[in-house]
Write an enzyme that holds these catalytic residues in place. Structure first.
Site, PDB file in Angstrom:
ATOM      1  N   ASP A   7      -1.604  23.765 -29.722  1.00  0.00           N
ATOM      2  CA  ASP A   7      -2.338  24.289 -28.561  1.00  0.00           C
ATOM      3  C   ASP A   7      -2.774  23.093 -27.716  1.00  0.00           C
ATOM      4  OD1 ASP A   7      -4.541  23.190 -29.834  1.00  0.00           O
ATOM      5  OD2 ASP A   7      -5.675  25.062 -29.959  1.00  0.00           O
ATOM      6  N   HIS A   8      -3.634  23.332 -26.738  1.00  0.00           N
ATOM      7  CA  HIS A   8      -4.080  22.248 -25.860  1.00  0.00           C
ATOM      8  C   HIS A   8      -4.850  21.178 -26.625  1.00  0.00           C
ATOM      9  CE1 HIS A   8      -6.899  25.539 -26.058  1.00  0.00           C
ATOM     10  NE2 HIS A   8      -7.888  24.713 -25.783  1.00  0.00           N
ATOM     11  N   CYS A  64      -3.888  21.727 -33.747  1.00  0.00           N
ATOM     12  CA  CYS A  64      -4.880  22.198 -32.773  1.00  0.00           C
ATOM     13  C   CYS A  64      -5.983  21.139 -32.729  1.00  0.00           C
ATOM     14  CB  CYS A  64      -5.386  23.605 -33.117  1.00  0.00           C
ATOM     15  SG  CYS A  64      -6.236  23.780 -34.690  1.00  0.00           S
ATOM     16  N   GLY A  65      -7.152  21.482 -32.222  1.00  0.00           N
ATOM     17  CA  GLY A  65      -8.191  20.463 -32.107  1.00  0.00           C
ATOM     18  C   GLY A  65      -8.625  19.934 -33.468  1.00  0.00           C
ATOM     19  N   THR A  66      -8.844  20.861 -34.396  1.00  0.00           N
ATOM     20  CA  THR A  66      -9.308  20.487 -35.740  1.00  0.00           C
ATOM     21  C   THR A  66      -8.262  20.703 -36.833  1.00  0.00           C
ATOM     22  OG1 THR A  66     -10.125  22.721 -36.075  1.00  0.00           O
ATOM     23  CG2 THR A  66     -11.696  21.105 -35.193  1.00  0.00           C
ATOM     24  N   GLY A  67      -7.254  21.496 -36.551  1.00  0.00           N
ATOM     25  CA  GLY A  67      -6.300  21.936 -37.576  1.00  0.00           C
ATOM     26  C   GLY A  67      -6.765  23.216 -38.257  1.00  0.00           C
ATOM     27  N   HIS A  97       1.610  19.809 -55.314  1.00  0.00           N
ATOM     28  CA  HIS A  97       0.852  20.697 -56.199  1.00  0.00           C
ATOM     29  C   HIS A  97       0.663  22.111 -55.660  1.00  0.00           C
ATOM     30  CE1 HIS A  97      -1.235  17.319 -58.739  1.00  0.00           C
ATOM     31  NE2 HIS A  97       0.086  17.242 -58.757  1.00  0.00           N
ATOM     32  N   ARG A 131       3.218  23.602 -64.259  1.00  0.00           N
ATOM     33  CA  ARG A 131       1.870  24.199 -64.297  1.00  0.00           C
ATOM     34  C   ARG A 131       1.367  24.522 -62.893  1.00  0.00           C
ATOM     35  NH1 ARG A 131       1.273  18.772 -64.609  1.00  0.00           N
ATOM     36  NH2 ARG A 131      -0.478  17.765 -63.549  1.00  0.00           N
ATOM     37  N   HIS A 132       1.860  23.781 -61.908  1.00  0.00           N
ATOM     38  CA  HIS A 132       1.427  24.051 -60.531  1.00  0.00           C
ATOM     39  C   HIS A 132       2.024  25.359 -60.022  1.00  0.00           C
ATOM     40  CE1 HIS A 132      -0.375  20.166 -60.614  1.00  0.00           C
ATOM     41  NE2 HIS A 132       0.779  19.604 -60.914  1.00  0.00           N
TER      42      HIS A 132
HETATM   43  C1  RB5 Z   1      -9.510  24.608 -28.713  1.00  0.00           C
HETATM   44  O1  RB5 Z   1     -10.539  24.178 -27.888  1.00  0.00           O
HETATM   45  C2  RB5 Z   1      -9.906  24.470 -30.167  1.00  0.00           C
HETATM   46  O2  RB5 Z   1     -10.901  25.377 -30.487  1.00  0.00           O
HETATM   47  C3  RB5 Z   1      -8.708  24.635 -31.052  1.00  0.00           C
HETATM   48  O3  RB5 Z   1      -7.765  23.678 -30.709  1.00  0.00           O
HETATM   49  C4  RB5 Z   1      -8.927  24.462 -32.535  1.00  0.00           C
HETATM   50  O4  RB5 Z   1      -9.631  23.292 -32.803  1.00  0.00           O
HETATM   51  C5  RB5 Z   1      -9.489  25.606 -33.257  1.00  0.00           C
HETATM   52  O5  RB5 Z   1      -9.590  25.585 -34.485  1.00  0.00           O
END
Ligand code: RB5
Length: 147
Positions: A7-8, A64-67, A97, A131-132
């Protein structure tokens, strides 16, 4: 074939990863706009994961911003095991794993050097089974309760 979606919030980092894949000659299918405009992460994660479900793609990378938004979405989809990681050890061991098939990265969390090391480890590590497998099978069995 690797599915790569962004995403952005993940656009800048995804561009670095795409350049890496091209340099290494790794085939990919891209999910995400070319211009970095705002897009809702589920609108990217869902088609990218469908390409894995269908067998068109083997593994996925979602940025994304955080994943986290990408991983929340991807893990709602049958057969998808997505891991949001921010360092190399987890990127490797989630293949070894957990048999994860999608790596989720945060473009606002990690830099391109770490991200590319993580992608390289993720793409080049194999599930150890044994085991995994017993453990991952228990996770996958939860999908049987889905309608
Ligand atoms: C977009 O602003 C942000 O919320 C998205 O990229 C992501 O981090 C969400 O989890």
């Amino acid at each position: 074939m690797i599915a790569i979606g962004y995403d952005h919030g993940g656009f800048a980092l995804a561009k670095e990863i795409l350049a890496y894949l091209e340099q290494k000659g790794v085939a990919y299918k891209k999910f995400g706009p070319d211009d970095g405009r705002s897009v809702d992460y589920p609108d990217v994660a869902v088609p990218a994961c469908r390409a894995i479900q269908s067998g068109e793609c083997d593994l996925g990378i979602l940025v994304c911003g955080t994943g986290i938004g990408m991983s929340l979405t991807a893990n709602k989809m049958r057969g998808i095991r997505a891991a949001a990681c921010s360092e190399t050890f987890s990127a490797k061991y989630t293949r070894l794993h957990n048999n994860s098939n999608v790596l989720c990265l945060g473009g606002r969390v990690i830099g391109p050097g770490t991200a590319i090391d993580m992608v390289e480890l993720f793409l080049n590590s194999e599930f150890e089974g044994g085991r995994h497998k017993t453990r991952v099978d228990k996770v996958c069995k939860l999908e049987e309760s889905w309608r």
